[in-house]
Design a protein around this motif. Structure first.
Motif, short mmCIF file in Angstrom:
data_model
loop_
_atom_site.label_atom_id
_atom_site.label_comp_id
_atom_site.label_asym_id
_atom_site.label_seq_id
_atom_site.Cartn_x
_atom_site.Cartn_y
_atom_site.Cartn_z
N UNK A 22 0.83 -1.22 0.00
CA UNK A 22 0.00 0.00 0.00
C UNK A 22 0.86 1.26 0.00
N UNK A 23 1.88 1.29 -0.84
CA UNK A 23 2.77 2.43 -0.93
C UNK A 23 2.18 3.47 -1.88
N UNK A 24 2.17 4.69 -1.41
CA UNK A 24 1.71 5.83 -2.22
C UNK A 24 2.80 6.89 -2.15
N UNK A 25 2.76 7.89 -3.03
CA UNK A 25 3.78 8.94 -2.95
C UNK A 25 3.84 9.53 -1.54
N UNK A 29 9.71 3.84 3.47
CA UNK A 29 10.07 2.42 3.47
C UNK A 29 11.37 2.24 4.24
N UNK A 30 11.56 1.04 4.71
CA UNK A 30 12.76 0.71 5.47
C UNK A 30 13.40 -0.51 4.83
N UNK A 31 14.72 -0.54 4.79
CA UNK A 31 15.45 -1.68 4.26
C UNK A 31 16.10 -2.40 5.44
N UNK A 42 10.33 -3.03 3.87
CA UNK A 42 9.10 -2.96 4.66
C UNK A 42 8.60 -1.52 4.71
N UNK A 43 7.33 -1.37 4.91
CA UNK A 43 6.75 -0.04 5.04
C UNK A 43 7.11 0.48 6.42
N UNK A 44 7.70 1.69 6.49
CA UNK A 44 8.19 2.23 7.75
C UNK A 44 7.16 3.09 8.45
N UNK A 45 6.30 3.76 7.72
CA UNK A 45 5.37 4.70 8.35
C UNK A 45 4.12 4.02 8.90
#
Length: 77
Positions: A22-25, A29-31, A42-45
């Motif tokens: 569910x990434x949007x502008x 993200x985290x590596x 992974x999604x960070x927020x």
């Protein structure tokens, strides 16, 4: 899924991955490096994008008391 690194070190996240996370502008993200040496995105927020219906939940306008609602229902404005 393969993507190419640009001269600036940027990559395009494939659409299937963006949709999965569910990434949007503006999403963060985290590596993370796994024990086997692989890297996991992974999604960070942790913000879930809401559907148009979820965004409207709880927004019925100004609160009315029971008497005001009954007056509106009866046409007693």
């Amino acid at each position: 899924m393969t993507t190419r690194v640009t001269a600036k070190g940027q990559v395009t996240i494939p659409k299937a991955v963006r949709e999965l996370l569910n990434l949007v502008p503006g999403s963060e993200v985290d590596f993370n490096r796994a024990a086997d040496g692989s890297v996991v995105l992974v999604r960070a927020d942790k913000k879930e994008t809401k559907s148009r219906f979820q965004r409207l939940r709880g927004h019925a306008g100004q609160g009315l008391d029971t008497d005001a609602i009954m007056a509106l229902t009866r046409g007693e404005t």
